[in-house]
Design an enzyme around this catalytic site. Structure first.
Site, PDB file in Angstrom:
ATOM      1  N   ARG A 273       0.827  -1.202   0.000  1.00 29.24           N
ATOM      2  CA  ARG A 273       0.000   0.000   0.000  1.00 29.24           C
ATOM      3  C   ARG A 273       0.869   1.263   0.000  1.00 29.24           C
ATOM      4  NH1 ARG A 273      -4.477  -0.818   3.936  1.00 29.24           N
ATOM      5  NH2 ARG A 273      -5.469  -1.877   2.195  1.00 29.24           N
ATOM      6  N   GLY A 274       2.040   1.190   0.626  1.00 31.69           N
ATOM      7  CA  GLY A 274       2.933   2.341   0.637  1.00 31.69           C
ATOM      8  C   GLY A 274       3.388   2.722  -0.757  1.00 31.69           C
TER       9      GLY A 274
END
Length: 334
Positions: A273-274
């Site tokens: 997700r980063g």
């Protein structure tokens, strides 16, 4: 009615303002979390957001802001399906709010007076296609946090109680603010925010004087103050509209993808997700600057706000999360 303090009139807090603008450009970034001391402009900036957002087109009278008849839930009964532009919703979710008020519940008035089993929409319905703002988000009750996590994951609100079985779209951008001294945020909810930042009080005397001057003008010469700064807000709104159109034109090169992946790997951020958030934020920032392509400088600018809340705790490293991101940025992207 007095309008909120204008976004463009906020003094300093450049990272906070940029994060809010990037989220307005690309709502799929996932929202903003702002932590800081009291009186640093957190709530002021978020409540000024509504004036920056371009309007949406929705069916008149639809409680979930459906863009057309085909997308309306079947429980919504309207005499006509005309559409019109309306302000993008920015809905406050207060502390201590009941679950029924958030999700919606049986309309007691209709049940008692007409014997009808009708649904009364809640805050999640009002926030669909817009923004949901939670002040003091770290003090939110656990059962409300669980509810928000479920809805944020699915993009749909499901209500089953009192013989009702209702569902409707609930896609919104989550914006939260809080004071870290009053408690930490649950990791599951923290991960749902795309961007995170810490704000503090200005340290130099000239900036503090300008803050006081503008706030005094807002309270004591409201009409003249708003006339000046509303025009500035309109300029920012036009830039956001232009940047939204620019998003689709910005190709992502392999070099940028490699920079994003290497940076997240070096920081040890959990999951992917980063990377995805960092890429979206860099693209939105490039579009905001009307750049022709996404560059390493765009990635470096937005990396701290996209990654500082995704770091694993290191008991052997007492540096703050921002310092750790800056250090890795220097090592990896030089």
């Amino acid at each position: 009615m007095t309008q909120p303090f204008p976004f463009s009139a906020i003094v300093g807090q450049e990272e906070m303002k940029l994060a809010i603008i990037l989220t307005a450009i690309d709502q799929s970034i996932g929202g903003v979390l702002v932590f800081g001391d009291r009186g640093t402009g957190k709530s002021t900036a978020v409540r000024a957001l509504a004036a920056l957002l371009p309007p949406i087109t929705a069916v008149v009278g639809c409680p979930v802001n459906s863009p057309d008849k085909e997308s309306m839930p079947d429980w919504v009964k309207l005499d006509s399906f005309d559409t019109a532009e309306k302000q993008t919703p920015v809905v406050d979710l207060p502390l201590g709010v009941s679950e029924d008020r958030v999700t919606g519940a049986l309309d007691i008035e209709k049940a008692l007076t007409k014997g009808e089993k009708a649904f009364e929409p809640g805050l999640l319905a009002s926030a669909n296609r817009g923004f949901l703002y939670i002040d003091e988000v770290n003090l939110l009750e656990d059962h409300i946090v669980d509810l928000l996590l479920d809805v944020a994951q699915s993009g749909e609100n499901l209500v089953e109680r009192e013989g009702l079985s209702i569902r409707h779209p609930a896609r919104f951008v989550l914006v939260g603010s809080g004071n870290p001294e009053e408690g930490e945020l649950r990791p599951q909810l923290l991960d749902r925010f795309g961007l995170s930042l810490d704000v503090g009080s200005p340290k130099d005397i000239d900036t503090r004087i300008e803050v006081i001057r503008r706030r005094d003008a807002y309270e004591n010469d409201y009409n003249a103050f708003m006339k000046l700064w509303t025009a500035e807000d309109a300029t920012i709104r036009d830039q956001i509209v232009t940047a939204r159109k620019q998003l689709a034109l910005l190709a992502v090169t392999d070099d940028v993808l490699r920079d994003v992946a290497e940076l997240c790997l070096a920081l040890g951020s959990d999951g992917l997700r980063g990377e995805l958030t960092l890429l979206k934020a860099a693209r939105a920032y490039a579009a905001w600057l009307c750049a022709k392509e996404i560059t390493r400088d765009h990635v470096k600018t937005v990396a701290p706000m996209a990654l500082r809340h995704r770091l694993r705790r290191d008991p052997l490293d007492d540096a703050g999360s921002t310092a750790r991101v800056d250090r890795v940025l220097e090592d990896v992207l030089n």
